[in-house]
Design an enzyme around this catalytic site. Structure first.
Site, mmCIF file in Angstrom:
data_model
loop_
_atom_site.group_PDB
_atom_site.id
_atom_site.type_symbol
_atom_site.label_atom_id
_atom_site.label_comp_id
_atom_site.label_asym_id
_atom_site.label_seq_id
_atom_site.Cartn_x
_atom_site.Cartn_y
_atom_site.Cartn_z
ATOM 1 N N ASP A 318 0.869 -1.176 0.000
ATOM 2 C CA ASP A 318 0.000 0.000 0.000
ATOM 3 C C ASP A 318 0.913 1.236 0.000
ATOM 4 O O ASP A 318 2.142 1.140 0.038
ATOM 5 C CB ASP A 318 -0.976 -0.030 1.189
ATOM 6 C CG ASP A 318 -2.189 0.871 0.948
ATOM 7 O OD1 ASP A 318 -2.147 1.711 0.029
ATOM 8 O OD2 ASP A 318 -3.192 0.751 1.688
HETATM 9 C C1 BGC Z 1 -5.162 3.148 0.379
HETATM 10 C C2 BGC Z 1 -5.465 2.069 -0.620
HETATM 11 C C3 BGC Z 1 -5.430 2.618 -2.026
HETATM 12 C C4 BGC Z 1 -4.083 3.256 -2.267
HETATM 13 C C5 BGC Z 1 -3.927 3.815 -3.665
HETATM 14 C C6 BGC Z 1 -3.921 3.928 0.001
HETATM 15 O O1 BGC Z 1 -3.753 5.044 0.803
HETATM 16 O O2 BGC Z 1 -5.002 2.582 1.653
HETATM 17 O O3 BGC Z 1 -6.726 1.504 -0.344
HETATM 18 O O4 BGC Z 1 -5.689 1.614 -2.948
HETATM 19 O O5 BGC Z 1 -3.927 4.319 -1.340
HETATM 20 O O6 BGC Z 1 -4.703 4.929 -3.873
#
Ligand code: BGC
Length: 754
Positions: A318
């Protein structure tokens, strides 16, 4: 000379690769997936280490735009020198996100086209994999079809509909030139304080797993024999593996302590099921469990995910999570050490996303012998395979002119149907709803005037609060009501609190539209689950009105209010129904739609008294030592209709005799009211004695049934005993002999397994 030779080899390998990629000609169909493996291998043999670590790197769009990351200049545009540095020099394999807000389709196609053209200038001509959070429709493309958020989809209990919506979403994502979707969220939301509660399918393992499976099937479509995804579908990304939703504090990305039994019983099954359904990628939980950040935990990322669940796809981190191992978790002293730890644990691709150091340091680690090149090859193989499966080697540039159904009337109609089915009617004393067109409606509250409130976070922007990109001609609740009723008066919460009583007459209704404004992730952390004080005041004042009253909550998690005051006649939980939410609510208020949503979570009465429906018997012990402590405002599965359903004759058509047998039951479901309607028949099973304390009950089967007024139908269920298993003393799934009871509504039958 050497470079020229390599170029020739790459072109030849790619030619072969293209031949082997995902076209749908008959000759291709008979090939096995080994064909892709072979092509991946031959491409891999020609790649330099720089190219390999580049493939494992994912940057955010900001990094190639004019301006600074998080401060990109308007209008957003690509800066050529950055593009060259990122794609040609660092050979980055994946880009994600927008640079602050969504774009129209043309802009998306232009951005992605430029990125792919640049990638084609590289020796090995490996297309870039673009990823996006398209979590309720392609929410970062202007004018796309936006449907309800996951928590609202769960409230429909309509898996066929949810699958169709996922297909619609995949189509509109492809129409935007993007083939990788960071969705669905398969975290089980058992704590309403969690700011991403609404991004989940709720608190129950079965409901979340069933919904997750169809969402993956809808996104990815039917895979070809080679395991390829066609041009109407995208790759799903299951997130956030695993245990993200269960922090001690209820706050985003804070510590979780989850015993193995709980992890296996509640948090792993939804991922396991979606992996079995063919999900191609998975994103890791940013948090830490039992003192170990998941990003560095091989027990989870390798032992469970790869060895136990047999996941063959690609694992992405993530946002910035490898760096956070240093700056937030303090388990690594340097970024380089953190990279080694994460790669060792099983990460394939790093969502870096705002530095250029990752590939450089990763290469250094290999050069120094700290990470083997074969470990790198393992991840790069998975990434290349996915790119083949997504047809990127066939044609990486966006398909201009294709996808004529983008935001079509049919797509919007499906989103409207979902919004209608998602609304949960929880109270309707004296049938105050529906209302007549000529009634006077007095609507109170800002959420009635906000399309953003209906959509929630991840809508046009990350936090969903910007109003400038809202889909034109999508009505707010107030606008939709004005369209459907002759007399509508609007008051802000302040104006209402400062004025006198609003309703004097029988043909009037005062409707408070309250709840939350959009948020997600850390900005959505709460200090108190209770509805804000001013809103409680509004509810209490509305409850004193002499005319009919209703409360509508537009919110992403169950905000508490104590008891619902007696004087509130009707209560509709609207949650986050999306762009069509205003229309759907007006349909329910006029009666043109009969509400059918059912709660996918337990609605607590008080902020500190939360327990899920499948709590343990000890959770019921009250201060007076009675067993009445579980006393939520509304129960999991609750939901009323304008008609009435009755259950009769629960029959056990086959009582299982052993733990390998199957339970078969049926029940008569009747619509006794004057209107056609839909009900969700829920089957709960209780295990009366077990070696691990049993839950009071667990949802084991369910069916959404539509019945005309006066109609009766016999509904059958089959439940293999294996589905009644639990994680036993030795952490393995087990079904133990003994007494069980099965219930539907108030009807119960028991059976004994010897
Ligand atoms: C979130 C994810 C998301 C990613 C990309 C992160 O901050 O936790 O769910 O897919 O960002 O945008």
């Amino acid at each position: 000379m050497k470079t020229k030779l390599r170029l020739l080899w790459c072109v030849l390998a790619l030619f072969g690769a293209t031949m082997a990629s995902c076209t749908h000609e008959a000759s291709e169909r008979s090939r096995t997936s080994d064909v892709i493996d072979q092509k991946v291998d031959s491409l891999l043999r020609l790649m330099t280490l720089e190219e390999k670590v580049g493939q494992m790197t994912q940057l955010t769009l900001d990094m190639i735009c004019v301006g600074e990351p998080y401060q990109v200049e308007e209008p957003h545009r690509i800066e050529e020198s950055k593009l060259v540095k990122v794609i040609e020099t660092l050979k980055v394999g994946s880009i994600l996100n927008n640079a602050g807000h969504g774009y129209d389709r043309e802009t998306w196609l232009n951005f992605i086209g430029r990125i792919q053209e640049t990638a084609m200038k590289n020796t090995c001509q490996i297309p870039v994999l673009y990823g996006i959070d398209a979590i309720h429709g392609v929410n970062y493309t202007n004018n796309a079809t936006l449907f309800p958020q996951q928590i609202s989809l769960a409230a429909t209990w309509d898996t066929a509909l949810v699958k169709s919506l996922a297909e619609l979403s995949a189509y509109e994502t492809r129409a935007s030139g993007i083939r990788w979707n960071f969705s669905p969220v398969l975290d089980i939301a058992r704590d309403p304080r969690w700011p991403r509660f609404w991004e989940s399918f709720g608190e129950d393992v079965k409901l979340v797993s069933d919904m997750g499976q169809v969402m993956v099937e809808g996104y990815q479509g039917e895979l070809s024999e080679l395991g390829c995804i066609d041009s109407l579908h995208v790759s799903a990304c299951l997130k956030h593996f695993v245990g993200y939703s269960q922090t001690l504090s209820g706050k985003d990305r804070t510590q979780a302590w989850i015993p193995e039994r709980q992890l296996r019983e509640y948090f792993l099954p939804s991922f396991h099921r979606a992996i079995d359904a063919g999900a191609k990628t998975i994103m890791v939980n940013s948090g830490e469990i039992n003192g170990i950040p998941v990003h560095v935990n091989p027990a989870i990322l390798t032992n469970i995910l790869r060895n136990e669940f047999g996941f063959k796809g690609m694992v992405v981190t993530d946002w910035e999570d490898i760096r956070y191992l240093v700056t937030r978790h303090h388990v690594a002293a340097s970024y380089k050490e953190a990279i080694k730890m994460a790669i060792d644990a099983g990460i394939d691709m790093s969502m870096v996303p705002v530095d250029l150091e990752f590939p450089v340091l990763l290469k250094e680690l290999v050069d120094e012998g700290a990470i083997t090149e074969s470990r790198i090859d393992q991840s790069v193989r998975r990434i290349l395979r996915l790119k083949f499966e997504l047809g990127l080697f066939d044609s990486a540039t966006p398909e201009v002119g294709m996808y004529p159904e983008f935001a079509s009337e049919q797509h919007r109609a499906l989103a409207l149907k979902a919004a209608q089915e998602s609304l949960v009617l929880l109270k309707n004393n004296n049938s105050v709803l529906p209302r007549k067109r000529t009634d006077h409606l007095i609507i109170i509250g800002e959420n009635a005037r906000s399309l953003n409130a209906l959509n929630g976070g991840w809508t046009h922007t990350w936090q969903g609060v910007d109003t400038t990109l809202n889909t034109p001609d999508m009505p707010t609740i107030l606008e939709a009501f004005k369209d459907r009723f002759d007399r509508v008066t609007y008051l802000t919460e302040e104006a209402y609190l400062q004025g006198g009583m609003a309703s004097q007459q029988a043909n009037e209704m005062v409707i408070a539209v309250l709840g939350e404004t959009p948020y997600t992730e850390t900005p959505g952390d709460l200090e108190d689950l209770t509805l804000p004080h001013g809103q409680l005041e509004v509810i209490n004042k509305v409850a004193q009105e002499t005319g009919a009253t209703a409360l509508v909550l537009v919110e992403g998690r169950p905000r508490t209010m104590g008891e619902l005051p007696e004087g509130i006649d009707a209560f509709i939980l609207a949650m986050l129904p999306g762009d069509q939410g205003g229309r759907a609510l007006a349909d329910v208020f006029t009666g043109s739609v009969n509400p059918s949503g059912h709660l996918p979570f337990t609605y607590p009465k008080h902020p500190s008294s939360h327990a899920t429906y499948d709590h343990k018997y000890t959770d019921r012990i009250d201060t007076d030592f009675s067993l009445n402590a579980f006393d939520p405002l509304y129960r999991f599965g609750d939901g009323l209709s304008y008609t009435t359903f009755e259950y009769n004759e629960l029959n056990m058509t086959h009582a299982p005799s052993s733990i390998t047998d199957t339970l078969r039951i049926d029940v008569l479901v009747s619509n006794n009211g004057d209107l056609d309607g839909a009900d969700v028949v829920q089957v709960y099973v209780s295990d009366s004695v077990a070696s691990i304390t049993p839950s009071v009950k667990r949802l084991r089967a369910w069916r959404r049934v539509e019945l005309a007024s006066g109609e009766t139908e016999r509904i059958n269920f089959e439940i293999p005993m294996s589905e009644l298993s639990f994680v036993g003393v030795d952490q393995n799934w087990v079904v133990e002999p003994g007494m069980f009871s099965v219930s539907i509504g108030d009807l119960t039958e028991s059976f004994l397994i010897k």
